[in-house]
Design a protein around this motif. Sequence first.
Motif, PDB file in Angstrom:
ATOM      1  N   SER A   1       0.839  -1.213   0.000  1.00 49.91           N
ATOM      2  CA  SER A   1       0.000   0.000   0.000  1.00 49.91           C
ATOM      3  C   SER A   1       0.865   1.250   0.000  1.00 49.91           C
ATOM      4  CB  SER A   1      -0.911   0.023   1.227  1.00 49.91           C
ATOM      5  OG  SER A   1      -1.784  -1.060   1.219  1.00 49.91           O
ATOM      6  N   LEU A   2       1.910   1.253   0.829  1.00 51.69           N
ATOM      7  CA  LEU A   2       2.814   2.403   0.854  1.00 51.69           C
ATOM      8  C   LEU A   2       3.509   2.587  -0.494  1.00 51.69           C
ATOM      9  CD1 LEU A   2       4.453   2.131   4.411  1.00 51.69           C
ATOM     10  CD2 LEU A   2       2.838   3.854   3.593  1.00 51.69           C
ATOM     11  N   GLY A   3       3.930   1.496  -1.120  1.00 51.51           N
ATOM     12  CA  GLY A   3       4.576   1.573  -2.437  1.00 51.51           C
ATOM     13  C   GLY A   3       3.622   2.119  -3.489  1.00 51.51           C
ATOM     14  N   ALA A   4       2.373   1.657  -3.469  1.00 49.81           N
ATOM     15  CA  ALA A   4       1.377   2.139  -4.427  1.00 49.81           C
ATOM     16  C   ALA A   4       1.081   3.623  -4.189  1.00 49.81           C
ATOM     17  CB  ALA A   4       0.094   1.314  -4.311  1.00 49.81           C
ATOM     18  N   GLY A   5       1.004   4.031  -2.935  1.00 47.62           N
ATOM     19  CA  GLY A   5       0.794   5.445  -2.609  1.00 47.62           C
ATOM     20  C   GLY A   5       1.958   6.300  -3.089  1.00 47.62           C
ATOM     21  N   ALA A   6       3.186   5.797  -2.880  1.00 49.24           N
ATOM     22  CA  ALA A   6       4.371   6.551  -3.331  1.00 49.24           C
ATOM     23  C   ALA A   6       4.377   6.673  -4.860  1.00 49.24           C
ATOM     24  CB  ALA A   6       5.640   5.867  -2.844  1.00 49.24           C
ATOM     25  N   LEU A   7       4.008   5.603  -5.541  1.00 52.87           N
ATOM     26  CA  LEU A   7       3.930   5.665  -7.006  1.00 52.87           C
ATOM     27  C   LEU A   7       2.848   6.652  -7.451  1.00 52.87           C
ATOM     28  CD1 LEU A   7       4.415   1.966  -8.168  1.00 52.87           C
ATOM     29  CD2 LEU A   7       5.930   3.895  -8.537  1.00 52.87           C
ATOM     30  N   GLY A   8       1.734   6.685  -6.735  1.00 48.93           N
ATOM     31  CA  GLY A   8       0.670   7.644  -7.058  1.00 48.93           C
ATOM     32  C   GLY A   8       1.137   9.083  -6.888  1.00 48.93           C
ATOM     33  N   VAL A   9       1.834   9.351  -5.779  1.00 46.06           N
ATOM     34  CA  VAL A   9       2.362  10.692  -5.531  1.00 46.06           C
ATOM     35  C   VAL A   9       3.395  11.052  -6.595  1.00 46.06           C
ATOM     36  CG1 VAL A   9       3.762  12.061  -3.914  1.00 46.06           C
ATOM     37  CG2 VAL A   9       1.862  10.679  -3.058  1.00 46.06           C
ATOM     38  N   TYR A  10       4.259  10.106  -6.944  1.00 43.06           N
ATOM     39  CA  TYR A  10       5.261  10.349  -7.979  1.00 43.06           C
ATOM     40  C   TYR A  10       4.582  10.628  -9.330  1.00 43.06           C
ATOM     41  CZ  TYR A  10       9.303   9.576 -10.999  1.00 43.06           C
ATOM     42  OH  TYR A  10      10.295   9.707 -11.929  1.00 43.06           O
ATOM     43  N   GLY A  11       3.522   9.881  -9.641  1.00 46.48           N
ATOM     44  CA  GLY A  11       2.770  10.105 -10.888  1.00 46.48           C
ATOM     45  C   GLY A  11       2.137  11.490 -10.918  1.00 46.48           C
ATOM     46  N   LEU A  12       1.554  11.912  -9.796  1.00 48.81           N
ATOM     47  CA  LEU A  12       0.967  13.257  -9.724  1.00 48.81           C
ATOM     48  C   LEU A  12       2.037  14.333  -9.891  1.00 48.81           C
ATOM     49  CD1 LEU A  12      -1.677  12.898  -6.845  1.00 48.81           C
ATOM     50  CD2 LEU A  12      -2.091  13.277  -9.296  1.00 48.81           C
TER      51      LEU A  12
END
Length: 189
Positions: free
Chosen positions: A26-37
């Motif tokens: 979940s943390l990895g997916a959140g970090a990828l989401g923030v990086y994508g934004l």
Amino acid sequence: MIELFDPARLLPRKDRSLLAAGVLLSLGAGALGVYGLTLQHQWQRAEAQRRTLAAELQRTALPPPPASSTVLADLLRQAETLEAELAASSGDAGNGLSASQWLDRLDALGTADVSVSLAEIDRAGAARIDGMARTPQALGRYVQAWEQQDRLAAVPARGIEIRQDAQAAPQLRFQLRATALRGNKATTP
């Protein structure tokens, strides 16, 4: 009695590794989401900057404004001078009319509706005639008479500029330019 084992140890242990893996995922997916934004915002800023630069480039790439009439007149005089010098240096200076022939020609072309204010004749036989005409028809007759006079010498009109100034209305200002053709000798009338 002495117990040699602990019953709490006999109970099955709870495996928390699956929960830890889920939290890490979940943390990895959140970090990828923030990086994508972050990347999307950077891309939007770069696209806005590209559009701004393209608009600025288009503004600066517009054709230059038309030259003023004084600049164009100066360039025209320079071109005529160069043509005359070229014709004189190539030995074609004898192809035009002499000064007396020009005076005869202008006298034959003269009418009451057309007045000549300036006649410039260069050594190569090219001419620039400035004048005024009372009507467009009178100017048309003048140009036709000029063409008929070309049997005296091959000095065809190569350009005519006509203006109607508010101060000179209803008369028309004109400027006629003619260049002697090469290889044709002037004949006397």
